[in-house]
Design a protein around this motif. Structure first.
Motif, PDB file in Angstrom:
ATOM      1  N   GLY A 117       0.957  -1.240  -0.052  1.00 13.83           N
ATOM      2  CA  GLY A 117      -0.147   0.103   0.133  1.00 13.83           C
ATOM      3  C   GLY A 117       0.625   1.221   0.093  1.00 13.83           C
ATOM      4  N   GLU A 118       2.300   1.102  -0.425  1.00 13.15           N
ATOM      5  CA  GLU A 118       2.960   2.275  -0.460  1.00 13.15           C
ATOM      6  C   GLU A 118       2.765   3.082  -1.765  1.00 13.15           C
ATOM      7  N   ALA A 119       3.098   4.233  -1.775  1.00 12.68           N
ATOM      8  CA  ALA A 119       3.123   4.728  -3.089  1.00 12.68           C
ATOM      9  C   ALA A 119       4.706   4.907  -3.707  1.00 12.68           C
ATOM     10  N   LEU A 120       4.631   4.890  -4.812  1.00 16.07           N
ATOM     11  CA  LEU A 120       6.076   4.940  -5.644  1.00 16.07           C
ATOM     12  C   LEU A 120       6.396   6.291  -5.934  1.00 16.07           C
ATOM     13  N   PRO A 121       7.594   6.617  -5.852  1.00 16.06           N
ATOM     14  CA  PRO A 121       7.937   7.859  -6.478  1.00 16.06           C
ATOM     15  C   PRO A 121       7.475   8.491  -7.788  1.00 16.06           C
ATOM     16  N   GLY A 122       7.280   9.849  -7.457  1.00 17.94           N
ATOM     17  CA  GLY A 122       6.544  10.058  -9.116  1.00 17.94           C
ATOM     18  C   GLY A 122       5.082   9.874  -9.398  1.00 17.94           C
ATOM     19  N   THR A 123       4.494   9.294  -8.394  1.00 15.12           N
ATOM     20  CA  THR A 123       3.157   8.954  -8.540  1.00 15.12           C
ATOM     21  C   THR A 123       2.072   9.805  -7.704  1.00 15.12           C
ATOM     22  N   GLY A 124       2.536  10.956  -7.016  1.00 16.35           N
ATOM     23  CA  GLY A 124       1.762  11.781  -6.276  1.00 16.35           C
ATOM     24  C   GLY A 124       1.113  11.510  -5.155  1.00 16.35           C
ATOM     25  N   GLY A 125       1.684  10.359  -4.669  1.00 19.44           N
ATOM     26  CA  GLY A 125       1.196   9.643  -3.339  1.00 19.44           C
ATOM     27  C   GLY A 125      -0.075   8.625  -3.598  1.00 19.44           C
ATOM     28  N   THR A 126      -0.392   8.617  -4.696  1.00 14.07           N
ATOM     29  CA  THR A 126      -1.554   7.580  -4.917  1.00 14.07           C
ATOM     30  C   THR A 126      -1.129   6.457  -4.874  1.00 14.07           C
ATOM     31  N   LYS A 127      -1.989   5.666  -3.687  1.00 12.14           N
ATOM     32  CA  LYS A 127      -1.774   3.998  -3.440  1.00 12.14           C
ATOM     33  C   LYS A 127      -2.451   3.376  -4.587  1.00 12.14           C
ATOM     34  N   VAL A 128      -1.860   2.557  -5.315  1.00 15.51           N
ATOM     35  CA  VAL A 128      -2.580   1.531  -6.262  1.00 15.51           C
ATOM     36  C   VAL A 128      -3.138   0.390  -5.658  1.00 15.51           C
ATOM     37  N   VAL A 129      -2.658  -0.056  -4.614  1.00 14.90           N
ATOM     38  CA  VAL A 129      -3.269  -1.217  -4.054  1.00 14.90           C
ATOM     39  C   VAL A 129      -3.355  -1.053  -2.620  1.00 14.90           C
ATOM     40  N   ALA A 130      -4.477  -1.324  -2.015  1.00 15.56           N
ATOM     41  CA  ALA A 130      -4.456  -0.930  -0.602  1.00 15.56           C
ATOM     42  C   ALA A 130      -3.880  -2.154   0.110  1.00 15.56           C
ATOM     43  N   PRO A 131      -3.091  -2.009   1.343  1.00 17.65           N
ATOM     44  CA  PRO A 131      -2.499  -2.822   2.177  1.00 17.65           C
ATOM     45  C   PRO A 131      -3.565  -4.075   2.559  1.00 17.65           C
ATOM     46  N   ARG A 132      -3.234  -5.126   2.700  1.00 21.45           N
ATOM     47  CA  ARG A 132      -4.102  -6.321   2.871  1.00 21.45           C
ATOM     48  C   ARG A 132      -4.652  -6.095   4.340  1.00 21.45           C
ATOM     49  N   HIS A 133      -3.989  -5.520   5.382  1.00 21.27           N
ATOM     50  CA  HIS A 133      -4.440  -5.662   6.643  1.00 21.27           C
ATOM     51  C   HIS A 133      -5.487  -4.215   6.721  1.00 21.27           C
ATOM     52  N   GLU A 134      -5.814  -3.568   5.847  1.00 18.27           N
ATOM     53  CA  GLU A 134      -6.675  -2.396   6.048  1.00 18.27           C
ATOM     54  C   GLU A 134      -8.177  -2.838   5.714  1.00 18.27           C
ATOM     55  N   GLY A 135      -8.938  -2.621   6.845  1.00 17.40           N
ATOM     56  CA  GLY A 135     -10.358  -3.003   6.552  1.00 17.40           C
ATOM     57  C   GLY A 135     -10.672  -4.616   6.681  1.00 17.40           C
ATOM     58  N   ILE A 136      -9.917  -5.431   7.185  1.00 18.25           N
ATOM     59  CA  ILE A 136     -10.083  -6.653   7.244  1.00 18.25           C
ATOM     60  C   ILE A 136     -10.362  -7.170   8.695  1.00 18.25           C
ATOM     61  N   GLY A 137     -11.303  -7.831   8.896  1.00 19.50           N
ATOM     62  CA  GLY A 137     -11.658  -8.253  10.335  1.00 19.50           C
ATOM     63  C   GLY A 137     -12.060  -9.661  10.336  1.00 19.50           C
ATOM     64  N   HIS A 138     -12.188 -10.360  11.287  1.00 18.82           N
ATOM     65  CA  HIS A 138     -12.515 -11.700  11.480  1.00 18.82           C
ATOM     66  C   HIS A 138     -13.774 -11.818  12.500  1.00 18.82           C
TER      67      HIS A 138
END
Length: 259
Positions: free
Chosen positions: A218-239
């Motif tokens: 879920g990190e942004a790559l250099p030159g992408t303006g901070g855009t996260k292309v993929v959300a981290p797997r742990h975000e919004g996941i519950g059991h």
């Protein structure tokens, strides 16, 4: 089955290689498992796997020369012709090819005056097209004695071989400094690299290799303006109590729905 006709190694060479072979064979519960390292060992001696080398491996492992030949001709890393001091492999697989690998290979052949799997008259350079160097993120890639030279062009590749033939120092893009083809074959056989500090020069994966990992986190790559292309797997996941994953965004009102 009749043995492959071949002249044996001179007595001194045979004794030296036999001692090395015994060390390699001793690492395996079954002797024939040492065939690949032994083929690298004889390649380190002559710069290719000769009929003499095949006969030596067969004798050490109690195999037929036909069995050894079948293995030596299956793997492209074992050469059937003498390699140059510096063996240049140009990737011509899909990604490298469309980014210029085919042109690099064609121009290098013309520049050196040799064709695929041939060696220059001075014995310095041999050239081979390789299906994949496993470095698509740095395409087009050239390897010299299995060390990487990334993001090549026809001009940079020609400068590279000119520098090698002139004896000028050449540093790989990644990995340890260059050694000769025979020295690299001995290392691949399983013997330590005796050059001081060489093992510390390998380094780690560069930014292109790690880009996918960063995106998956879920990190942004250099030159992408901070855009996260993929959300981290742990975000919004519950059991839920049943152990099923729930995103917390179901509109059905049912939690822990099985997929």
């Amino acid at each position: 089955m009749p043995a492959l006709p071949a002249t044996p190694y001179p007595e001194e060479v045979h004794a030296r290689l036999a001692a090395d072979a015994a060390e390699l064979i001793g690492r395996y519960p079954q002797a024939r498992s040492a065939l690949l390292p032994l083929l690298h060992l004889v390649q380190a001696e002559e710069g290719f796997v000769s009929p003499t080398g095949i006969r030596f491996c067969a004798e050490q492992l109690d195999l037929t020369t036909a069995e050894v030949t079948a293995v030596a001709t299956f793997y492209t890393m074992y050469r059937r012709r003498p390699a140059g001091k510096y063996h240049v492999g140009v990737c011509t697989n899909t990604l490298c090819a469309v980014l210029g690998g085919d042109q690099i290979f064609d121009e290098l052949q013309q520049h050196l005056g040799v064709r695929n799997n041939e060696t220059t008259g001075d014995g310095e350079i041999s050239i081979e097209h390789i299906e994949c160097n496993a470095a698509c993120d740095y395409a087009p890639v050239v390897m010299v004695n299995w060390e990487f030279f990334d993001d090549q062009t026809p001009e940079s590749a020609k400068r590279l071989v000119d520098d090698l033939r002139a004896g000028r120092e050449v540093r790989p893009t990644r990995g340890a400094r260059l050694c000769t083809f025979k020295e690299s074959a001995r290392i691949l056989a399983g013997f330590p690299d005796e050059r001081p500090g060489a093992n510390d020069e390998s380094g780690a994966g560069g930014a292109p290799s790690l880009a996918g990992l960063r995106l998956a986190k879920g990190e942004a790559l250099p030159g992408t303006g901070g855009t996260k292309v993929v959300a981290p797997r742990h975000e919004g996941i519950g059991h839920d109590g049943a152990g099923y994953e729930s995103t917390g965004h179901e509109s059905t009102g049912h939690e822990g729905t099985e997929a």
